[in-house]
Design an enzyme around this catalytic site. Structure first.
Site, PDB file in Angstrom:
ATOM      1  N   TYR A  70      27.269 -13.912  42.364  1.00  0.00           N
ATOM      2  CA  TYR A  70      25.992 -14.389  41.535  1.00  0.00           C
ATOM      3  C   TYR A  70      26.882 -15.004  41.211  1.00  0.00           C
ATOM      4  O   TYR A  70      27.574 -14.308  39.927  1.00  0.00           O
ATOM      5  CB  TYR A  70      25.504 -13.261  41.184  1.00  0.00           C
ATOM      6  CG  TYR A  70      24.398 -12.664  42.264  1.00  0.00           C
ATOM      7  CD1 TYR A  70      23.622 -13.094  43.317  1.00  0.00           C
ATOM      8  CD2 TYR A  70      23.890 -11.310  41.670  1.00  0.00           C
ATOM      9  CE1 TYR A  70      23.688 -12.460  44.423  1.00  0.00           C
ATOM     10  CE2 TYR A  70      23.565 -10.226  43.064  1.00  0.00           C
ATOM     11  CZ  TYR A  70      23.054 -10.858  44.414  1.00  0.00           C
ATOM     12  OH  TYR A  70      22.207 -10.303  45.187  1.00  0.00           O
ATOM     13  N   PRO A 220      11.247  -7.774  45.450  1.00  0.00           N
ATOM     14  CA  PRO A 220      10.119  -6.778  45.480  1.00  0.00           C
ATOM     15  C   PRO A 220       9.696  -7.042  44.970  1.00  0.00           C
ATOM     16  O   PRO A 220       7.843  -6.776  45.368  1.00  0.00           O
ATOM     17  CB  PRO A 220      10.902  -5.523  45.032  1.00  0.00           C
ATOM     18  CG  PRO A 220      12.416  -6.235  44.276  1.00  0.00           C
ATOM     19  CD  PRO A 220      12.313  -7.283  44.409  1.00  0.00           C
ATOM     20  N   LEU A 221       9.269  -8.353  44.270  1.00  0.00           N
ATOM     21  CA  LEU A 221       7.847  -8.681  43.647  1.00  0.00           C
ATOM     22  C   LEU A 221       8.093 -10.675  44.289  1.00  0.00           C
ATOM     23  O   LEU A 221       7.077 -11.277  43.853  1.00  0.00           O
ATOM     24  CB  LEU A 221       8.438  -9.786  42.062  1.00  0.00           C
ATOM     25  CG  LEU A 221       8.914  -7.748  41.310  1.00  0.00           C
ATOM     26  CD1 LEU A 221       9.147  -8.130  39.476  1.00  0.00           C
ATOM     27  CD2 LEU A 221       7.835  -6.790  40.922  1.00  0.00           C
ATOM     28  N   GLY A 222       9.062 -10.316  45.315  1.00  0.00           N
ATOM     29  CA  GLY A 222       7.952 -12.516  45.818  1.00  0.00           C
ATOM     30  C   GLY A 222       9.321 -12.966  45.960  1.00  0.00           C
ATOM     31  O   GLY A 222       9.440 -14.076  46.034  1.00  0.00           O
ATOM     32  N   GLY A 223      10.240 -12.637  44.749  1.00  0.00           N
ATOM     33  CA  GLY A 223      11.826 -13.060  45.243  1.00  0.00           C
ATOM     34  C   GLY A 223      11.265 -14.192  43.882  1.00  0.00           C
ATOM     35  O   GLY A 223      10.885 -14.206  42.895  1.00  0.00           O
ATOM     36  N   PHE A 224      12.531 -15.691  44.394  1.00  0.00           N
ATOM     37  CA  PHE A 224      12.093 -16.839  42.789  1.00  0.00           C
ATOM     38  C   PHE A 224      10.372 -17.263  42.784  1.00  0.00           C
ATOM     39  O   PHE A 224      10.152 -17.551  41.778  1.00  0.00           O
ATOM     40  CB  PHE A 224      13.137 -17.906  43.869  1.00  0.00           C
ATOM     41  CG  PHE A 224      14.092 -17.432  43.556  1.00  0.00           C
ATOM     42  CD1 PHE A 224      15.451 -17.568  42.401  1.00  0.00           C
ATOM     43  CD2 PHE A 224      15.269 -17.496  44.722  1.00  0.00           C
ATOM     44  CE1 PHE A 224      16.132 -17.213  42.535  1.00  0.00           C
ATOM     45  CE2 PHE A 224      16.061 -16.658  44.548  1.00  0.00           C
ATOM     46  CZ  PHE A 224      16.984 -16.694  43.572  1.00  0.00           C
ATOM     47  N   THR A 225       9.316 -17.009  43.755  1.00  0.00           N
ATOM     48  CA  THR A 225       7.774 -17.035  43.841  1.00  0.00           C
ATOM     49  C   THR A 225       7.596 -16.001  43.406  1.00  0.00           C
ATOM     50  O   THR A 225       7.525 -15.510  44.510  1.00  0.00           O
ATOM     51  CB  THR A 225       7.419 -18.015  44.742  1.00  0.00           C
ATOM     52  OG1 THR A 225       8.657 -19.318  45.030  1.00  0.00           O
ATOM     53  CG2 THR A 225       6.652 -18.838  44.277  1.00  0.00           C
ATOM     54  N   PRO A 226       7.094 -15.526  42.411  1.00  0.00           N
ATOM     55  CA  PRO A 226       6.165 -14.452  42.556  1.00  0.00           C
ATOM     56  C   PRO A 226       4.863 -13.924  42.849  1.00  0.00           C
ATOM     57  O   PRO A 226       4.985 -15.369  43.239  1.00  0.00           O
ATOM     58  CB  PRO A 226       7.007 -13.443  40.655  1.00  0.00           C
ATOM     59  CG  PRO A 226       7.634 -14.360  40.430  1.00  0.00           C
ATOM     60  CD  PRO A 226       7.969 -15.444  41.067  1.00  0.00           C
ATOM     61  N   LEU A 227       4.964 -12.811  43.894  1.00  0.00           N
ATOM     62  CA  LEU A 227       4.008 -12.606  44.079  1.00  0.00           C
ATOM     63  C   LEU A 227       2.756 -13.276  44.054  1.00  0.00           C
ATOM     64  O   LEU A 227       2.404 -12.831  42.243  1.00  0.00           O
ATOM     65  CB  LEU A 227       3.495 -11.289  44.805  1.00  0.00           C
ATOM     66  CG  LEU A 227       5.256 -10.694  45.346  1.00  0.00           C
ATOM     67  CD1 LEU A 227       4.186  -9.197  45.517  1.00  0.00           C
ATOM     68  CD2 LEU A 227       4.333 -11.083  47.158  1.00  0.00           C
TER      69      LEU A 227
HETATM   70  N1  LIG Z   1      20.905  -8.246  49.571  1.00  0.00           N
HETATM   71  C1  LIG Z   1      20.284  -9.644  49.515  1.00  0.00           C
HETATM   72  O1  LIG Z   1      20.077 -10.380  49.783  1.00  0.00           O
HETATM   73  C2  LIG Z   1      19.608 -10.531  47.803  1.00  0.00           C
HETATM   74  C3  LIG Z   1      18.983 -10.936  48.112  1.00  0.00           C
HETATM   75  C4  LIG Z   1      18.361 -11.510  46.690  1.00  0.00           C
HETATM   76  C5  LIG Z   1      18.055 -10.511  46.000  1.00  0.00           C
HETATM   77  N2  LIG Z   1      19.261  -9.107  46.219  1.00  0.00           N
HETATM   78  C6  LIG Z   1      18.514  -8.565  44.681  1.00  0.00           C
HETATM   79  O2  LIG Z   1      17.496  -7.819  44.606  1.00  0.00           O
HETATM   80  C7  LIG Z   1      16.788  -8.009  43.305  1.00  0.00           C
HETATM   81  C8  LIG Z   1      15.880  -8.738  43.133  1.00  0.00           C
HETATM   82  O3  LIG Z   1      14.871  -9.726  44.151  1.00  0.00           O
HETATM   83  P1  LIG Z   1      15.035 -11.264  42.887  1.00  0.00           P
HETATM   84  O4  LIG Z   1      15.302 -10.661  41.492  1.00  0.00           O
HETATM   85  O5  LIG Z   1      15.894 -11.718  43.772  1.00  0.00           O
HETATM   86  O6  LIG Z   1      13.756 -11.558  42.783  1.00  0.00           O
HETATM   87  P2  LIG Z   1      12.225 -10.540  42.610  1.00  0.00           P
HETATM   88  O7  LIG Z   1      12.874  -9.290  41.726  1.00  0.00           O
HETATM   89  O8  LIG Z   1      11.471  -9.900  43.450  1.00  0.00           O
HETATM   90  O9  LIG Z   1      11.601 -11.250  41.751  1.00  0.00           O
HETATM   91  C9  LIG Z   1      12.445 -12.285  40.596  1.00  0.00           C
HETATM   92  C10 LIG Z   1      11.322 -12.759  39.880  1.00  0.00           C
HETATM   93  O10 LIG Z   1       9.915 -12.374  38.996  1.00  0.00           O
HETATM   94  C11 LIG Z   1      10.670 -12.718  38.194  1.00  0.00           C
HETATM   95  N3  LIG Z   1       9.674 -11.965  37.345  1.00  0.00           N
HETATM   96  C12 LIG Z   1      10.519 -10.736  36.957  1.00  0.00           C
HETATM   97  N4  LIG Z   1       9.884  -9.922  36.656  1.00  0.00           N
HETATM   98  C13 LIG Z   1       8.703 -10.532  36.705  1.00  0.00           C
HETATM   99  C14 LIG Z   1       7.237 -10.533  35.300  1.00  0.00           C
HETATM  100  N5  LIG Z   1       7.620  -8.921  35.203  1.00  0.00           N
HETATM  101  N6  LIG Z   1       6.320 -10.970  35.626  1.00  0.00           N
HETATM  102  C15 LIG Z   1       6.407 -11.984  35.651  1.00  0.00           C
HETATM  103  N7  LIG Z   1       7.632 -12.285  36.566  1.00  0.00           N
HETATM  104  C16 LIG Z   1       8.912 -11.921  36.778  1.00  0.00           C
HETATM  105  C17 LIG Z   1      11.292 -13.055  37.532  1.00  0.00           C
HETATM  106  O11 LIG Z   1      11.336 -14.281  36.693  1.00  0.00           O
HETATM  107  P3  LIG Z   1      11.827 -13.813  35.420  1.00  0.00           P
HETATM  108  O12 LIG Z   1      13.352 -13.429  35.342  1.00  0.00           O
HETATM  109  O13 LIG Z   1      11.229 -15.201  34.539  1.00  0.00           O
HETATM  110  O14 LIG Z   1      11.542 -12.897  34.582  1.00  0.00           O
HETATM  111  C18 LIG Z   1      12.211 -13.915  38.583  1.00  0.00           C
HETATM  112  O15 LIG Z   1      11.837 -15.222  38.857  1.00  0.00           O
HETATM  113  C19 LIG Z   1      18.361  -9.514  42.834  1.00  0.00           C
HETATM  114  O16 LIG Z   1      18.420  -9.295  41.210  1.00  0.00           O
HETATM  115  C20 LIG Z   1      19.276  -9.145  43.679  1.00  0.00           C
HETATM  116  O17 LIG Z   1      19.986  -7.780  42.580  1.00  0.00           O
HETATM  117  C21 LIG Z   1      19.461  -9.069  47.185  1.00  0.00           C
END
Ligand SMILES: NC(=O)c1ccc[n+]([C@@H]2O[C@H](COP(=O)([O-])OP(=O)(O)OC[C@H]3O[C@@H](n4cnc5c(N)ncnc54)[C@H](OP(=O)(O)O)[C@@H]3O)[C@@H](O)[C@H]2O)c1
Length: 293
Positions: A70, A220-227
């Site tokens: 990262y 968990p929230l849908g990733g780069f395009t939240p759910l």
């Molecule tokens: N093992 C793997 O291959 C893998 C792949 C992906 C991720 N991961 C791990 O999993 C973790 C979680 O995944 P992720 O961060 O990719 O996706 P996520 O948690 O599903 O969603 C992150 C996205 O949601 C937005 N967000 C978060 N809280 C919000 C809220 N309360 N309201 C509106 N938008 C919100 C964030 O934007 P803002 O920053 O603007 O809040 C970001 O764009 C990562 O941080 C990483 O540590 C692992």
């Protein structure tokens, strides 16, 4: 705030003395962005990233997910700067198995040399002598592909034997690969793509729960395009919560072995997400949410 997180309960990694609050934090979003290159370079707001990590730990978060790819290196270096010397109860989970190309691409890196170098990169950038939990991250952006994982897992098991790694997890794996892995080394957690709208791992979650192995959904929230879903928004409105809080509370209620690591670069979003630990979704609404998949 400590009371808030406690409502989600704790989980002890199988065969270990490591106990974490089920509400954790995913650090990937702390790295920056450069045009199309996501999770690349320093954050826009370095002080904000430090403040978020410190507030997370002060709020009781003691499970932080990261990777040295990262940034690359950036997220681990921010964690070290913000939190080292680390609190005794903090469990940092990292992953090895990929590296970044010059244009921000994600390149599989599971040769013995790559995996060994990645473990040392994590140790150096996090400022640790031993890594608590290391996930072997198998190739594929969002979905796993079948095939033996014996060769790379044996390398990680060797790193464990050498004392560089305490516990081993898997990421982006199939059910069959989890079974294969468990013949090679004790596995404490599995990190795959899973959320309200993406439930291919329903059976895997249940099997791991039976065996006391943590399931840690990425995106968990849908990733780069939240759910986005009208059902999710309706349920959230009825509960006086936000859709993201409902998505997290749903995961916490789904199975006791699920640990959540929502990712955010925003302190306000972090605070909002933390409050999901206090949210209880009644059975009839859980049934409504089931229709989203
Ligand atoms: N093992 C793997 O291959 C893998 C792949 C992906 C991720 N991961 C791990 O999993 C973790 C979680 O995944 P992720 O961060 O990719 O996706 P996520 O948690 O599903 O969603 C992150 C996205 O949601 C937005 N967000 C978060 N809280 C919000 C809220 N309360 N309201 C509106 N938008 C919100 C964030 O934007 P803002 O920053 O603007 O809040 C970001 O764009 C990562 O941080 C990483 O540590 C692992």
């Amino acid at each position: 705030m400590l009371q808030q997180i406690n409502l989600a309960g704790t989980f002890t990694f199988r065969g270990s003395s490591l106990t974490v609050n089920r509400m954790g934090y995913g650090a990937m979003q702390l790295a920056g962005k450069d045009g199309d290159k996501l999770v690349w370079g320093p954050p826009r707001d370095v002080d904000g990233a430090n403040a978020l990590l410190r507030e997370a730990v002060a709020s009781g978060v003691n499970h932080i997910d990261t990777a040295d790819f990262y940034g690359p290196h950036v997220t681990n270096q921010i964690i070290r700067k913000a939190l080292s010397p680390y609190p005794d109860d903090l469990v940092i989970v990292t992953k090895i198995g990929a590296r970044r190309g010059p244009h921000g691409s994600w390149i599989p890196a599971i040769s013995p040399e790559d995996l060994t170098a990645a473990a040392h990169d994590n140790l150096r950038n996090l400022g640790l002598d031993v890594l608590d939990v290391v996930n072997l991250r198998l190739p594929g952006i969002h979905e796993p592909a079948e095939g033996s994982i014996e060769a790379p897992l044996t390398v990680l098991a060797d790193l464990q034997q050498k004392g560089l790694v305490l516990h081993i997890g898997l990421s982006n794996v199939t059910h069959t690969q989890v079974k294969e892995a468990r013949q090679i080394a004790p596995i404490v957690c599995v990190q795959n793509h899973y959320n309200l709208a993406h439930r291919a791992d329903d059976d895997l979650v249940a099997d791991l729960a039976t065996d006391g192995i943590a399931y840690v959904p990425f995106f968990p929230l849908g990733g780069f395009t939240p759910l986005q879903s009208s059902t999710l928004s309706d349920v959230a409105a009825q509960l006086g919560a936000t859709p993201m809080q409902v998505a997290l509370a749903w995961l916490l209620q789904r199975s006791p072995n699920i640990l959540v690591i929502p990712g955010t670069s925003s302190l306000n979003h972090f605070r909002e997400n933390l409050r999901a630990a206090t949210l209880e979704i009644p059975a009839e609404m859980l049934a409504q949410l089931d229709s989203i998949q």
